[in-house]
Design an enzyme around this catalytic site. Structure first.
Site, PDB file in Angstrom:
ATOM      1  N   ASN A  44       0.724  -1.046  -0.166  1.00  0.00           N
ATOM      2  CA  ASN A  44      -0.158  -0.305  -0.786  1.00  0.00           C
ATOM      3  C   ASN A  44       0.923   1.354   0.309  1.00  0.00           C
ATOM      4  O   ASN A  44       0.781   2.394  -0.059  1.00  0.00           O
ATOM      5  CB  ASN A  44      -0.723   0.056   1.329  1.00  0.00           C
ATOM      6  CG  ASN A  44       0.228   0.860   2.452  1.00  0.00           C
ATOM      7  OD1 ASN A  44       1.322  -0.274   2.754  1.00  0.00           O
ATOM      8  ND2 ASN A  44      -0.846   0.331   3.525  1.00  0.00           N
ATOM      9  N   GLY A  45       2.411   1.719  -0.075  1.00  0.00           N
ATOM     10  CA  GLY A  45       3.008   2.328  -0.014  1.00  0.00           C
ATOM     11  C   GLY A  45       3.880   2.418   1.372  1.00  0.00           C
ATOM     12  O   GLY A  45       4.366   3.585   1.766  1.00  0.00           O
ATOM     13  N   GLU A  46       3.447   2.342   2.517  1.00  0.00           N
ATOM     14  CA  GLU A  46       3.837   2.152   3.488  1.00  0.00           C
ATOM     15  C   GLU A  46       5.915   1.842   3.097  1.00  0.00           C
ATOM     16  O   GLU A  46       6.018   0.796   2.977  1.00  0.00           O
ATOM     17  CB  GLU A  46       3.166   1.389   4.483  1.00  0.00           C
ATOM     18  CG  GLU A  46       1.986   1.846   5.206  1.00  0.00           C
ATOM     19  CD  GLU A  46       1.794   1.112   6.473  1.00  0.00           C
ATOM     20  OE1 GLU A  46       2.251   0.558   6.740  1.00  0.00           O
ATOM     21  OE2 GLU A  46       0.502   1.497   6.804  1.00  0.00           O
ATOM     22  N   GLN A 104       8.666  27.425  -1.414  1.00  0.00           N
ATOM     23  CA  GLN A 104       7.210  27.341  -0.286  1.00  0.00           C
ATOM     24  C   GLN A 104       7.887  28.352   0.736  1.00  0.00           C
ATOM     25  O   GLN A 104       7.684  27.376   1.318  1.00  0.00           O
ATOM     26  CB  GLN A 104       6.516  26.615  -0.473  1.00  0.00           C
ATOM     27  CG  GLN A 104       5.700  25.973  -2.349  1.00  0.00           C
ATOM     28  CD  GLN A 104       4.903  24.823  -1.814  1.00  0.00           C
ATOM     29  OE1 GLN A 104       3.906  25.401  -0.784  1.00  0.00           O
ATOM     30  NE2 GLN A 104       4.972  23.447  -2.099  1.00  0.00           N
ATOM     31  N   LYS A 201      12.812  40.421 -15.819  1.00  0.00           N
ATOM     32  CA  LYS A 201      11.538  39.069 -15.479  1.00  0.00           C
ATOM     33  C   LYS A 201      10.288  39.414 -15.248  1.00  0.00           C
ATOM     34  O   LYS A 201      10.450  40.052 -14.234  1.00  0.00           O
ATOM     35  CB  LYS A 201      12.362  37.952 -16.370  1.00  0.00           C
ATOM     36  CG  LYS A 201      12.118  37.211 -14.355  1.00  0.00           C
ATOM     37  CD  LYS A 201      12.975  36.194 -14.569  1.00  0.00           C
ATOM     38  CE  LYS A 201      12.704  35.394 -12.919  1.00  0.00           C
ATOM     39  NZ  LYS A 201      13.327  34.059 -12.879  1.00  0.00           N
ATOM     40  N   ARG A 203       6.562  37.061 -13.086  1.00  0.00           N
ATOM     41  CA  ARG A 203       6.642  36.464 -12.723  1.00  0.00           C
ATOM     42  C   ARG A 203       4.602  36.366 -12.508  1.00  0.00           C
ATOM     43  O   ARG A 203       4.190  37.199 -12.226  1.00  0.00           O
ATOM     44  CB  ARG A 203       6.958  35.488 -11.063  1.00  0.00           C
ATOM     45  CG  ARG A 203       6.282  34.788 -11.093  1.00  0.00           C
ATOM     46  CD  ARG A 203       7.577  33.327  -9.521  1.00  0.00           C
ATOM     47  NE  ARG A 203       8.491  34.028  -9.326  1.00  0.00           N
ATOM     48  CZ  ARG A 203       9.186  33.119  -9.738  1.00  0.00           C
ATOM     49  NH1 ARG A 203       8.887  31.877  -9.954  1.00  0.00           N
ATOM     50  NH2 ARG A 203      10.614  32.788 -10.161  1.00  0.00           N
ATOM     51  N   ASP A 229      21.890  30.054 -11.386  1.00  0.00           N
ATOM     52  CA  ASP A 229      20.896  30.001 -10.360  1.00  0.00           C
ATOM     53  C   ASP A 229      20.866  28.869  -9.674  1.00  0.00           C
ATOM     54  O   ASP A 229      22.031  27.978  -9.245  1.00  0.00           O
ATOM     55  CB  ASP A 229      19.689  29.042 -11.161  1.00  0.00           C
ATOM     56  CG  ASP A 229      18.567  30.120 -10.955  1.00  0.00           C
ATOM     57  OD1 ASP A 229      18.308  30.035  -9.932  1.00  0.00           O
ATOM     58  OD2 ASP A 229      17.760  30.005 -11.815  1.00  0.00           O
ATOM     59  N   ASP A 233      14.498  23.230 -13.541  1.00  0.00           N
ATOM     60  CA  ASP A 233      12.868  22.740 -12.772  1.00  0.00           C
ATOM     61  C   ASP A 233      12.533  22.295 -14.034  1.00  0.00           C
ATOM     62  O   ASP A 233      13.793  21.068 -15.115  1.00  0.00           O
ATOM     63  CB  ASP A 233      12.070  23.256 -12.397  1.00  0.00           C
ATOM     64  CG  ASP A 233      11.041  22.254 -12.089  1.00  0.00           C
ATOM     65  OD1 ASP A 233      10.614  21.382 -12.424  1.00  0.00           O
ATOM     66  OD2 ASP A 233      10.365  22.343 -10.690  1.00  0.00           O
ATOM     67  N   THR A 237      12.364  29.045 -17.582  1.00  0.00           N
ATOM     68  CA  THR A 237      13.526  30.354 -17.211  1.00  0.00           C
ATOM     69  C   THR A 237      14.645  30.431 -18.112  1.00  0.00           C
ATOM     70  O   THR A 237      14.775  30.857 -18.433  1.00  0.00           O
ATOM     71  CB  THR A 237      13.042  30.043 -16.092  1.00  0.00           C
ATOM     72  OG1 THR A 237      11.811  30.334 -15.662  1.00  0.00           O
ATOM     73  CG2 THR A 237      14.213  31.644 -15.704  1.00  0.00           C
TER      74      THR A 237
END
Length: 325
Positions: A44-46, A104, A201, A203, A229, A233, A237
């Site tokens: 189950n992914g545990e 974040q 630039k 965003r 940089d 990702d 950019t």
């Protein structure tokens, strides 16, 4: 497997499953072996982790990179820390070469999380005493963890490579936006006082991974440009920045970045871009299908090994940067 000093402290090194090659390279640099462990996923992914040797009283260092699927590797790191804590390790240092959720780090609008802080809280709750990371997306992340944070920088390895291959004459250090000009200035110092330029630039906060490059600010015509940089990702950019530099008359354009996230279609974009070379470190694993001819990968293992040694021996991590960290 253990490294004992005169005061009988034991250094033990543990590897998550996300990037075992990096962990092995760090172990080789230190002249020790990785502590054997059993790690597996249930249907189950545990995730289950058990160490095959006693960790009681050890100075434990856990290395876990966080490529995709990022959430799985974060959870595995937390479980590894918990197993060490319950096994009576004396001190637990977590090495996150690529800090998860680093973008974040603040609220751009209301009702948004600060997920980088949440990661720090989870690590602390699991039992981490210290975090070691490389080129955090923003310096403020260091303050999210309630304990020591060693913020290492790959600039030394990257700039040494650039200086050795391209020299320091006719170079321009290019920041991909105005917010990283200070980092570009540090690169300038490392490259003999090379001038600095940046890409103006915008965003859209409503659209992830979408940035529009407008114009080059600074003199780049006929010069070799080093675009710096912290990560690549999807590559849109940085490839856009390269195009703007070529339009402005730049000569060779080199990309130098620490974290090769390389979410699709980054590898294809970079391979087909006007960049002459893409230089990255191996803080994240880069599968063979995402490697291309003009990609150069520099090992971060020596820096991580030196950091572990300084932390273990209560030395100065700052000294690794000649007092400039």
């Amino acid at each position: 497997m253990t490294w004992t000093t005169d005061n009988q402290k034991n250094l033990m090194l543990f590897s998550g499953r996300a990037h075992p090659d990096l962990a092995q390279a760090v172990a080789d640099e230190l002249g020790i072996t990785l502590t054997p462990q059993t790690a597996r996923n249930f249907a189950n992914g545990e995730i289950f982790v058990r160490y095959e040797e006693s960790v009681r009283g050890s100075d434990a260092f856990v290395i876990q990179s966080c490529p995709a699927p990022l959430n799985e590797w974060v959870m595995e790191a937390l479980i590894m820390i918990d197993a060490l804590k319950r096994g009576s390790a004396k001190r637990i240092s977590v090495i996150l070469p690529f800090y998860p959720y680093a973008r974040q780090d603040k609220k751009a609008r209301g009702r948004e999380p600060i997920s980088a802080r949440l990661i720090a809280d989870l690590m602390k709750t699991a039992g981490a005493d210290r975090i070691i990371s490389v080129d955090l997306h923003t310096d403020q992340i260091q303050g999210f963890f309630d304990g020591p944070v060693d913020h290492m920088h790959a600039q030394g390895q990257l700039s040494d490579y650039v200086r050795g291959k391209y020299g320091i004459d006719n170079l321009v250090v290019v920041s991909p936006d105005s917010g990283r000009v200070r980092v570009a200035e540090k690169w300038s110092d490392a490259l003999g006082g090379a001038p600095v330029a940046f890409i103006h630039k915008t965003r859209d906060p409503m659209v992830a991974n979408q940035i529009v490059a407008h114009r080059v600010v600074g003199e780049v015509e006929g010069r070799t440009c080093v675009v710096i940089d912290d990560m690549i990702d999807t590559g849109g950019t940085i490839v856009g920045a390269v195009s703007k530099l070529k339009e402005a008359g730049a000569g060779d354009v080199i990309i130098a970045t620490t974290h090769a996230v390389f979410s699709d279609p980054a590898a294809e974009r970079l391979a087909n871009s006007e960049a002459d070379e893409v230089i990255v470190t191996d803080t994240l694993p880069i599968p063979q299908e995402k490697r291309f001819e003009k990609l150069t990968v520099i090992s971060i293992a020596p820096l991580l090994a030196q950091t572990i040694r300084e932390v273990f021996e209560h030395g100065s991590v700052t000294s690794l940067f000649d007092g400039n960290a």
